[in-house]
Design an enzyme around this catalytic site. Structure first.
Site, PDB file in Angstrom:
ATOM      1  N   ASP A  62      37.529  47.490  40.658  1.00  0.00           N
ATOM      2  CA  ASP A  62      38.270  46.949  41.791  1.00  0.00           C
ATOM      3  C   ASP A  62      38.400  48.078  42.815  1.00  0.00           C
ATOM      4  O   ASP A  62      38.472  49.248  42.436  1.00  0.00           O
ATOM      5  CB  ASP A  62      39.687  46.533  41.373  1.00  0.00           C
ATOM      6  CG  ASP A  62      39.694  45.767  40.059  1.00  0.00           C
ATOM      7  OD1 ASP A  62      38.828  44.889  39.884  1.00  0.00           O
ATOM      8  OD2 ASP A  62      40.576  46.047  39.215  1.00  0.00           O
ATOM      9  N   ASP A  66      33.977  43.344  41.144  1.00  0.00           N
ATOM     10  CA  ASP A  66      35.101  42.753  40.407  1.00  0.00           C
ATOM     11  C   ASP A  66      36.211  42.443  41.415  1.00  0.00           C
ATOM     12  O   ASP A  66      35.980  41.794  42.414  1.00  0.00           O
ATOM     13  CB  ASP A  66      35.549  43.690  39.273  1.00  0.00           C
ATOM     14  CG  ASP A  66      36.450  42.970  38.269  1.00  0.00           C
ATOM     15  OD1 ASP A  66      36.278  41.751  38.080  1.00  0.00           O
ATOM     16  OD2 ASP A  66      37.340  43.609  37.689  1.00  0.00           O
ATOM     17  N   ASP A 106      43.622  44.511  42.080  1.00  0.00           N
ATOM     18  CA  ASP A 106      44.114  43.874  40.856  1.00  0.00           C
ATOM     19  C   ASP A 106      45.380  44.572  40.364  1.00  0.00           C
ATOM     20  O   ASP A 106      45.446  45.803  40.314  1.00  0.00           O
ATOM     21  CB  ASP A 106      43.042  43.905  39.753  1.00  0.00           C
ATOM     22  CG  ASP A 106      41.981  42.828  39.944  1.00  0.00           C
ATOM     23  OD1 ASP A 106      42.068  42.074  40.930  1.00  0.00           O
ATOM     24  OD2 ASP A 106      41.071  42.752  39.094  1.00  0.00           O
ATOM     25  N   ARG A 115      41.352  33.560  43.842  1.00  0.00           N
ATOM     26  CA  ARG A 115      42.349  34.567  43.435  1.00  0.00           C
ATOM     27  C   ARG A 115      43.011  35.257  44.627  1.00  0.00           C
ATOM     28  O   ARG A 115      42.912  36.474  44.794  1.00  0.00           O
ATOM     29  CB  ARG A 115      41.719  35.638  42.523  1.00  0.00           C
ATOM     30  CG  ARG A 115      41.113  35.065  41.264  1.00  0.00           C
ATOM     31  CD  ARG A 115      40.631  36.179  40.347  1.00  0.00           C
ATOM     32  NE  ARG A 115      40.004  35.652  39.136  1.00  0.00           N
ATOM     33  CZ  ARG A 115      39.440  36.376  38.205  1.00  0.00           C
ATOM     34  NH1 ARG A 115      39.380  37.692  38.327  1.00  0.00           N
ATOM     35  NH2 ARG A 115      38.908  35.831  37.143  1.00  0.00           N
TER      36      ARG A 115
HETATM   37 CA    CA Z   1      39.695  44.069  37.780  1.00  0.00          CA
HETATM   38 CA    CA Z   2      36.274  42.042  35.257  1.00  0.00          CA
END
Ligand code: CA
Ligand code: CA
Length: 454
Positions: free
Chosen positions: A229, A268, A272, A320
């Protein structure tokens, strides 16, 4: 008038202001707060999270590296300089890291680019051999890859991680120097088990895993998963992410290959927030050209996860924004644009699951003709999304009612178990957000004094 004779009075005036504030505040017993507020107003790098500005303002608040001594204020322009600043002794000392220009994480200590092939060299990994070894026709679909090529892939992946993953310690401010196009490309800032971190005015781009892993057991058809991320919070507390831009550019997912019938996903998350992270405020960021944008909670058994998102822009995002689990999450005054962008096609905006208690208040959706108001949410039937004042193309819309009417199962609960109080800057109408955030969100907007450029 010379530059120096012009500057001197300004410096004096600032010192005088701080002195006056301290004297005044002494009687109120609130010296540190007043001095913080003064610093925030005069210097972007020393800025701190304002009072009541979301969950990160809770308790001791979020001051990052504001108290750094002069030996721990760094200006960095290369990966090597960034690493030096992040690891300078002593650990835990308040530090301010000013990023000047764009840092390429995939570089060696001399600043020379490192290719994916160079990471693979010496590990025995090759994509062709990996595809041959784990082709479902040979390997099947019941177990995750293991053995020779998977071991080689992990070795190559770890070589890349050693270059592109940057651990951010407690009491750190990382801030882009205005006017320099400041940011990090290909890198992942990782706040793990750390407290009190500020990340501001940075442009994060194309955080790409050279070595995606095949998992035939992920979903009904298997998936290629990647590691990095742009910003990862794990067990992180008191984090303020402000005025950053997150994008896959220049490597859009549309350019990804496909193997075993699935997208070879090299990206990704953008930001996060997982593994019992808590007290996080994410504001005035621009999230664009990305698929899996923000995970809040990595599993249904995660804990804490109190997060505020406000005045962020989500444009060209697949899903998301966020995917929320478990925590008390406040989303206010965010702007969502569902129009397809550079091949990124909207799937849903907010997912509330695993008992998440989301309050979504006065957000604005610019809904494209290919999407419906009933397609903006998602959930597993245990999450809540309360709140009101959300607008779809300027019209007040009950998003949960629209979603629940269109879905016979896994309905979203409409009441949350808490009432937000840390709501600085909350606008009671979302109507002005498209015009306002076009000017105010993302990296490159803040000036050296921490104000928004006019
Ligand atoms: Ca992640
Ligand atoms: Ca992942």
């Amino acid at each position: 008038m010379s530059v120096s004779s012009h500057r001197r009075p300004v410096g004096r005036r600032r010192l005088a202001l701080i002195g006056a504030a301290a004297v005044t505040a002494a009687g109120l017993g609130a010296v540190p707060l007043v001095m913080n507020a003064d610093a925030a107003a005069t210097d972007l790098a020393h800025g701190v999270l304002p009072a009541k500005d979301g969950w990160a303002a809770s308790g001791s608040g979020t001051t990052g590296g504001q108290a750094a001594d002069t030996a721990h204020v760094f200006t960095v322009g290369t990966r090597a300089e960034l690493v030096k600043a992040l690891t300078a002794a002593p650990a835990g000392a308040p530090r301010i890291i000013k990023v000047k220009g764009l840092i390429d994480a995939n570089t060696d200590d001399a600043g020379k680019p490192i290719t994916c092939q160079q990471y693979a060299d010496g590990t025995g990994y090759s994509l062709a051999a990996y595809l041959k070894a784990y082709d479902p026709a040979a390997w099947g679909r019941s177990k995750v890859p293991s053995g020779g090529q998977e071991n080689a892939r992990m070795a190559a992946q770890q070589k890349q991680a050693a270059r592109v993953a940057f651990t951010v310690p407690s009491r750190t401010t990382i801030v882009g120097v205005p006017g320099t196009g400041a940011g990090i490309t290909g890198g992942s800032l990782q706040v793990k088990g750390a407290d009190n971190v500020i990340i501001r005015n940075l442009s994060f781009s194309d955080v790409r895993d050279c070595f995606p892993q095949w998992d035939p057991t992920d979903g009904s058809t298997g998936n290629w998963n990647s590691e990095y991320d742009a910003v990862t919070l794990r067990g992180a507390t008191h984090v303020w992410a402000d005025h950053n831009t997150f994008s896959d550019a220049p490597h859009y997912d549309a350019a990804n290959a496909s193997y075993f019938g699935r997208e070879y996903q090299v990206h990704d998350g953008a930001l996060d927030i997982t593994n019992a992270s808590d007290l996080v405020t994410v504001e005035y960021n621009r999230f664009t050209n990305h698929d899996k944008t923000m995970l809040i909670g990595s599993s249904d058994k995660d804990t804490k996860l109190r997060v505020t998102l406000h005045h962020n822009v989500f444009q060209g995002i697949v899903q998301r924004a966020p995917l929320a689990r478990v925590g008390q999450i406040h989303l206010y005054n965010n702007l969502y644009d569902t129009a397809k962008l550079n091949g990124y096609t909207h799937s849903y905006s907010i997912n509330s699951r695993a008992g998440a208690q989301v309050v979504a208040q006065n957000n604005y959706w610019a809904l494209s003709a290919d999407r419906k108001a009933s397609q903006l949410l998602s959930g597993d039937g245990t999450g809540a999304i309360a709140g009101s004042g959300n607008l779809v193309n300027g019209t007040k819309t009950d998003l949960v009612a629209a979603y629940n009417a269109a879905n016979s199962k896994k309905k979203i609960k409409t009441t949350a178990n808490w009432t937000p109080t840390l709501t600085a800057g909350l606008e009671t109408s979302a109507a002005g957000l498209p015009a306002e955030l076009a000017k105010k969100a993302g990296a490159g907007v803040l000036t050296a004094t921490g104000t928004v450029a006019g």
